[in-house]
Design an enzyme around this catalytic site. Structure first.
Site, PDB file in Angstrom:
ATOM      1  N   CYS A   1       8.040  41.293 -14.124  1.00 11.96           N
ATOM      2  CA  CYS A   1       8.905  41.887 -15.135  1.00 11.96           C
ATOM      3  C   CYS A   1       7.946  42.280 -16.253  1.00 11.96           C
ATOM      4  O   CYS A   1       7.272  41.420 -16.807  1.00 11.96           O
ATOM      5  CB  CYS A   1       9.917  40.856 -15.640  1.00 11.96           C
ATOM      6  SG  CYS A   1      10.686  41.328 -17.195  1.00 11.96           S
TER       7      CYS A   1
ATOM      8  N   LYS B   1      -1.957   0.058  -1.383  1.00 12.53           N
ATOM      9  CA  LYS B   1      -2.477   0.712  -2.575  1.00 12.53           C
ATOM     10  C   LYS B   1      -1.268   1.169  -3.373  1.00 12.53           C
ATOM     11  O   LYS B   1      -0.593   2.138  -3.012  1.00 12.53           O
ATOM     12  CB  LYS B   1      -3.358   1.895  -2.200  1.00 12.53           C
ATOM     13  CG  LYS B   1      -4.024   2.538  -3.400  1.00 12.53           C
ATOM     14  CD  LYS B   1      -5.055   3.549  -2.943  1.00 12.53           C
ATOM     15  CE  LYS B   1      -5.911   4.083  -4.072  1.00 12.53           C
ATOM     16  NZ  LYS B   1      -5.175   4.621  -5.194  1.00 12.53           N
TER      17      LYS B   1
ATOM     18  N   CYS C   1      16.355  39.758 -17.815  1.00 14.61           N
ATOM     19  CA  CYS C   1      16.582  40.854 -18.764  1.00 14.61           C
ATOM     20  C   CYS C   1      17.002  42.152 -18.082  1.00 14.61           C
ATOM     21  O   CYS C   1      17.347  43.127 -18.758  1.00 14.61           O
ATOM     22  CB  CYS C   1      15.346  41.071 -19.625  1.00 14.61           C
ATOM     23  SG  CYS C   1      13.944  41.688 -18.697  1.00 14.61           S
TER      24      CYS C   1
ATOM     25  N   LYS D   1      -6.151   6.633   2.520  1.00 18.23           N
ATOM     26  CA  LYS D   1      -4.977   7.382   2.069  1.00 18.23           C
ATOM     27  C   LYS D   1      -4.169   7.874   3.268  1.00 18.23           C
ATOM     28  O   LYS D   1      -4.728   8.466   4.188  1.00 18.23           O
ATOM     29  CB  LYS D   1      -5.417   8.589   1.237  1.00 18.23           C
ATOM     30  CG  LYS D   1      -6.143   8.227  -0.049  1.00 18.23           C
ATOM     31  CD  LYS D   1      -5.146   7.837  -1.126  1.00 18.23           C
ATOM     32  CE  LYS D   1      -5.744   7.954  -2.497  1.00 18.23           C
ATOM     33  NZ  LYS D   1      -5.460   9.186  -3.192  1.00 18.23           N
TER      34      LYS D   1
ATOM     35  N   ASP E   1       0.898   2.873  -6.050  1.00 15.69           N
ATOM     36  CA  ASP E   1       0.713   4.128  -6.777  1.00 15.69           C
ATOM     37  C   ASP E   1       1.297   3.988  -8.177  1.00 15.69           C
ATOM     38  O   ASP E   1       2.410   4.411  -8.454  1.00 15.69           O
ATOM     39  CB  ASP E   1       1.397   5.258  -6.004  1.00 15.69           C
ATOM     40  CG  ASP E   1       0.923   6.612  -6.466  1.00 15.69           C
ATOM     41  OD1 ASP E   1      -0.085   6.677  -7.200  1.00 15.69           O
ATOM     42  OD2 ASP E   1       1.549   7.610  -6.084  1.00 15.69           O
TER      43      ASP E   1
ATOM     44  N   TYR F   1      -4.231  -7.536  -8.102  1.00 14.26           N
ATOM     45  CA  TYR F   1      -5.071  -7.502  -6.911  1.00 14.26           C
ATOM     46  C   TYR F   1      -6.525  -7.868  -7.182  1.00 14.26           C
ATOM     47  O   TYR F   1      -7.349  -7.809  -6.285  1.00 14.26           O
ATOM     48  CB  TYR F   1      -5.000  -6.132  -6.246  1.00 14.26           C
ATOM     49  CG  TYR F   1      -5.220  -4.976  -7.215  1.00 14.26           C
ATOM     50  CD1 TYR F   1      -6.462  -4.782  -7.826  1.00 14.26           C
ATOM     51  CD2 TYR F   1      -4.191  -4.098  -7.525  1.00 14.26           C
ATOM     52  CE1 TYR F   1      -6.661  -3.738  -8.718  1.00 14.26           C
ATOM     53  CE2 TYR F   1      -4.388  -3.048  -8.412  1.00 14.26           C
ATOM     54  CZ  TYR F   1      -5.629  -2.875  -9.007  1.00 14.26           C
ATOM     55  OH  TYR F   1      -5.818  -1.859  -9.884  1.00 14.26           O
TER      56      TYR F   1
ATOM     57  N   GLU G   1      -4.641  -4.580   1.508  1.00 11.09           N
ATOM     58  CA  GLU G   1      -3.484  -4.618   0.605  1.00 11.09           C
ATOM     59  C   GLU G   1      -2.889  -3.221   0.496  1.00 11.09           C
ATOM     60  O   GLU G   1      -3.588  -2.240   0.679  1.00 11.09           O
ATOM     61  CB  GLU G   1      -3.930  -5.018  -0.816  1.00 11.09           C
ATOM     62  CG  GLU G   1      -4.551  -6.367  -0.931  1.00 11.09           C
ATOM     63  CD  GLU G   1      -5.172  -6.573  -2.316  1.00 11.09           C
ATOM     64  OE1 GLU G   1      -5.159  -5.640  -3.138  1.00 11.09           O
ATOM     65  OE2 GLU G   1      -5.679  -7.674  -2.549  1.00 11.09           O
TER      66      GLU G   1
ATOM     67  N   CYS H   1      14.467  42.332 -13.065  1.00 11.74           N
ATOM     68  CA  CYS H   1      14.279  40.972 -13.584  1.00 11.74           C
ATOM     69  C   CYS H   1      15.639  40.290 -13.695  1.00 11.74           C
ATOM     70  O   CYS H   1      16.568  40.860 -14.282  1.00 11.74           O
ATOM     71  CB  CYS H   1      13.598  41.025 -14.946  1.00 11.74           C
ATOM     72  SG  CYS H   1      13.567  39.419 -15.767  1.00 11.74           S
TER      73      CYS H   1
ATOM     74  N   CYS I   1      11.230  40.004 -22.720  1.00 11.14           N
ATOM     75  CA  CYS I   1      12.086  39.212 -21.835  1.00 11.14           C
ATOM     76  C   CYS I   1      12.039  37.755 -22.299  1.00 11.14           C
ATOM     77  O   CYS I   1      10.965  37.163 -22.393  1.00 11.14           O
ATOM     78  CB  CYS I   1      11.591  39.326 -20.392  1.00 11.14           C
ATOM     79  SG  CYS I   1      12.488  38.235 -19.267  1.00 11.14           S
TER      80      CYS I   1
HETATM   81  S1  IVH Z   1      -8.865  -2.661  -6.061  1.00 15.68           S
HETATM   82  C1  IVH Z   1     -13.079  -2.162  -8.021  1.00 15.68           C
HETATM   83  N1  IVH Z   1      -6.491  -2.906  -4.970  1.00 15.68           N
HETATM   84  O1  IVH Z   1      -6.238   2.298  -7.018  1.00 15.68           O
HETATM   85  C2  IVH Z   1     -11.872  -1.425  -7.613  1.00 15.68           C
HETATM   86  N2  IVH Z   1      -6.882  -1.077  -6.442  1.00 15.68           N
HETATM   87  O2  IVH Z   1      -8.171   4.463  -6.500  1.00 15.68           O
HETATM   88  C3  IVH Z   1     -10.633  -2.162  -7.946  1.00 15.68           C
HETATM   89  N3  IVH Z   1      -4.928   0.336  -6.816  1.00 15.68           N
HETATM   90  O3  IVH Z   1      -8.114   1.925  -9.936  1.00 15.68           O
HETATM   91  C4  IVH Z   1      -9.448  -1.586  -7.310  1.00 15.68           C
HETATM   92  N4  IVH Z   1      -3.546  -0.800  -5.531  1.00 15.68           N
HETATM   93  O4  IVH Z   1      -5.617   1.375 -10.022  1.00 15.68           O
HETATM   94  C5  IVH Z   1      -7.282  -2.177  -5.786  1.00 15.68           C
HETATM   95  N5  IVH Z   1      -4.429  -3.264  -3.990  1.00 15.68           N
HETATM   96  C6  IVH Z   1      -5.214  -2.546  -4.802  1.00 15.68           C
HETATM   97  C7  IVH Z   1      -4.743  -1.412  -5.472  1.00 15.68           C
HETATM   98  C8  IVH Z   1      -5.614  -0.687  -6.291  1.00 15.68           C
HETATM   99  C9  IVH Z   1      -3.689   0.249  -6.349  1.00 15.68           C
HETATM  100  C10 IVH Z   1      -5.420   1.397  -7.709  1.00 15.68           C
HETATM  101  C11 IVH Z   1      -6.237   0.905  -8.867  1.00 15.68           C
HETATM  102  C12 IVH Z   1      -7.575   1.565  -8.721  1.00 15.68           C
HETATM  103  C13 IVH Z   1      -7.224   2.770  -7.903  1.00 15.68           C
HETATM  104  C14 IVH Z   1      -8.442   3.276  -7.158  1.00 15.68           C
END
Ligand code: IVH
Length: 664
Positions: free
Chosen positions: A425, A116, A410, A313, A118, A225, A114, A407, A430
């Site tokens: 400075c 990840k 000032c 990552k 952010d 998720y 899946e 600076c 200042c």
């Molecule tokens: S599974 C038991 N799936 O990433 C662990 N986490 O770095 C459950 N996150 O705390 C996490 N997308 O906040 C999972 N598809 C995804 C995710 C995801 C984002 C975040 C989540 C987790 C953090 C871990």
């Protein structure tokens, strides 16, 4: 309308509104117009006003709550919210797959991949089919109850379909879409307001609002998720869970991959890297999970993360842009730091228009010129940096920058510190330096005077209410009323925070004074050694060097600071204001951590100094770097290189709940 008729009509309207909500927000195929939707909503509101007992918690009229709340209550998670281990290379990912094969004793392992997302981790619990609460991760064991704010998310169902699990707890990520983020920032720019840094921080900020009306103005969304609890239904795999999410009207990731061997796994993460650029939300990686729950249970979890999942990552995103100008930023110690103003460019989903250049030597070394095309890189929180110059694109019109001799604020002549490559400075009046100094003094690690943000500090200095940190203690309601865009409630809060800061531990005051080379750790050592600020003030350079951690650079700096007339006067005014100058002899809370040495890293539920205090009060030692002598690494979210080092050295890594358990 009789009560019975009203009840029936209200229920009909609620069901209709829930259905249209789902069609609009989840399935993107509305069947009625916005106007007709509003008419239904208003009809329901009318009934609820006439018959208040018919108002239900899951009513679509309840998305934006009533009055602001005082603070968040804590919710203990039914199942802990864990984090994930990270990998950064395809090799490491293959190694992870090999570990799965070994653990499960077979060749093919069914995995899901899946994006990840952010954003901010969240747990949402439905009971009897109705949204009961939603909470943040917090320390993994308990989090903030942010239900009122989550209800403002239109795609989040307030009730579940009648058939299906009635107790259902799901885990997901709250995010602000790239489009919403950009629109919001555009509006802020037009209004002359400070821009939000990135979608994730904006999401955190929106979720932390005590007034859900503000959250509602910063539209958020959710993807799910994971599952923490479901009664009356068989869920045996992630795949089963996706079907349940679909049925419940809970959004899952837009793309999900399956793989049962390392090659397919790697193909999936490469494909995701392409697709993620057009996803509506920011992603910083892929999450790979073993599909079957029985396999997950078999593999188990470590103290911090499951063994059946890993985050991959992606490398930080780079972009090419032009340097429009190189400005000078004035720091707390008067350091003049060059900053590149860039032609705005989208990197990792947010618009970047500044990059740090660190110092003039770096500009020279990389031969960075105004007008240059450059490659910039952004990794997470970090302010983007200029990686390299595209010298082949030079036209000859580029201009080199010369280090400032005065600076820019000032006009005072600068001081160049050969060894440290820093240009300063040295004018202590200042205005920019004063602002930075006050920002530092009130910061969390120092005096922790909350609510005094950058813009308030700037105003205080500009209208000359504050010219040094002691002036903060002379403020009153009348004076503060001169601030613009600051309400009486905020003023009241500042005054309370300023008052409370008088009792802070004196090492925070020493740190807050911003004496060159004195960090929080050094300040603490000074107080442990000398017992009071007055004793430090009269110590000779030699006596100062007797203090652990205070060496031949720091000692003269402290000595000089306390012998400047202006500073002597400042100290006296702080004393008169009633600040605490004497080290409280802390009675050890326990000796539970006696003989242990700790390093703290990552984001935890309290700031690091506070946690360090707790460790010391219980007999432990705290140091800044991981070494063979470290007993434990206390790792919060987003732990970085220290965690890697601890793992390499075989230092035991603890998550915050385990640390708390040791003290309990
Ligand atoms: S599974 C038991 N799936 O990433 C662990 N986490 O770095 C459950 N996150 O705390 C996490 N997308 O906040 C999972 N598809 C995804 C995710 C995801 C984002 C975040 C989540 C987790 C953090 C871990």
């Amino acid at each position: 309308m009789t009560h019975a008729e009203a009840a029936a009509r209200a229920e009909f309207l609620r069901t209709e509104l829930h259905r249209h909500n789902r069609l609009y927000y989840l399935e993107a195929r509305p069947v009625i117009s916005d106007k007709d939707f509003d008419l239904l909503l208003r009809e329901l509101q009318g009934i609820e006003i006439q018959f208040p007992d018919l108002l239900t918690a899951d009513s679509p009229t309840q998305r934006v709550g009533g009055a602001p709340i005082e603070g968040f209550t804590q919710i203990r998670h039914t199942v802990p919210m864990m984090s994930l281990d990270n990998t950064y290379s395809e090799e490491d990912l293959a190694a992870f797959f090999a570990r799965l094969q070994k653990g499960l004793g077979r060749e093919k392992i069914d995995c899901v991949i899946e994006p990840k997302v952010d954003g901010v981790a969240i747990t949402i619990r439905y009971e009897n089919g109705v949204l009961k609460y939603g909470a943040t991760r917090g320390d993994g064991q308990t989090g903030d109850d942010v239900t009122v704010n989550l209800k403002t998310i239109k795609s989040l169902p307030l009730r579940l379909p009648k058939e299906g699990p009635q107790t259902f707890e799901v885990r997901g990520e709250v995010f602000m879409s790239k489009a919403v983020f950009n629109k919001l920032n555009q509006e802020r720019e037009e209004a002359g307001e400070q821009l939000f840094a990135n979608p994730r921080n904006t999401t955190t900020g929106a979720l932390k609002q005590l007034d859900s009306k503000i959250t509602a103005k910063r539209p958020l969304d959710l993807v799910f998720y994971g599952i923490a609890d479901a009664t009356g239904i068989e869920v045996q795999s992630q795949a089963d869970m996706y079907a349940l999410l679909d049925h419940a009207g809970l959004r899952k990731a837009d793309h999900i991959w399956r793989a049962d061997n390392a090659a397919d796994l790697i193909a999936a993460i490469r494909d995701l890297d392409v697709k993620r650029k057009s996803l509506p939300y920011e992603t910083d990686g892929a999450v790979i999970k073993v599909n079957r729950f029985a396999d997950q249970r078999h593999l188990g979890v470590t103290s911090k993360a499951p063994r059946w999942a890993i985050a991959y990552k992606y490398a930080p995103e780079q972009a090419e842009t032009t340097i429009l100008a190189i400005d000078i930023q004035v720091g707390r110690t008067g350091a003049l730091t060059p900053v590149a103003r860039l032609e705005p460019v989208l990197v990792s989903g947010s618009t970047v228009s500044n990059a740090t250049l660190h110092n003039y030597e770096e500009i020279e070394r990389k031969d960075i010129r105004i007008g240059d095309r450059v490659i910039i890189e952004k990794a997470g929180e970090i302010i983007p940096a200029v990686v390299s110059v595209k010298t082949e694109k030079r036209t000859g019109a580029e201009r080199s920058v010369v280090p400032p001799t005065h600076c820019p604020i000032c006009g005072t002549g600068v001081h160049r510190d050969e060894e440290q490559v820093v240009i300063r400075c040295l004018n202590s009046h200042c205005p920019e330096v004063v602002k930075r100094r006050i920002e530092h003094f009130v910061s969390r690690g120092a005096m922790d005077i909350s609510g005094l943000g950058e813009s308030v500090v700037a105003q205080l200095v500009e209208i000359k209410l504050v010219k040094d940190v002691a002036d903060l203690y002379t403020l009153n309601e009348l004076l503060l009323a001169r601030l613009e865009r600051v309400g009486t409630k905020s003023i009241d809060n500042y005054l309370k925070a300023v008052e409370a800061s008088k009792k802070q531990d004196p090492y925070r005051l020493i740190f807050g004074l911003g004496i060159l080379h004195v960090g929080a750790g050094g300040a603490r050592k000074l107080l442990e050694h000398f017992g009071s600020i007055d004793a430090i003030a009269v110590a000779t350079v030699e006596e100062l060097t007797q203090c652990p951690d205070i060496g031949s650079i720091v000692a003269p700096s402290i000595h000089a600071w306390f012998h400047e007339e202006e500073n002597i006067a400042l100290i006296e005014r702080l004393r008169l204001a009633g600040l605490n100058f004497i080290q409280n002899v802390v009675e050890a809370a326990s000796d539970k951590l006696a003989g242990t040495s700790w390093v703290i890293t990552g984001t935890l539920s309290e700031d690091r100094e506070t946690i360090a205090d707790t460790i010391r009060a219980n007999g432990g030692k705290v140091s800044s770097g991981v070494s063979g002598k470290t007993t434990y690494l206390l790792a919060g979210n987003d732990a970085g290189s220290k965690l890697d080092k601890a793992t390499k050295l075989g230092v035991k890594v603890l998550a915050e709940p385990e640390f708390r358990a040791m003290l309990a």
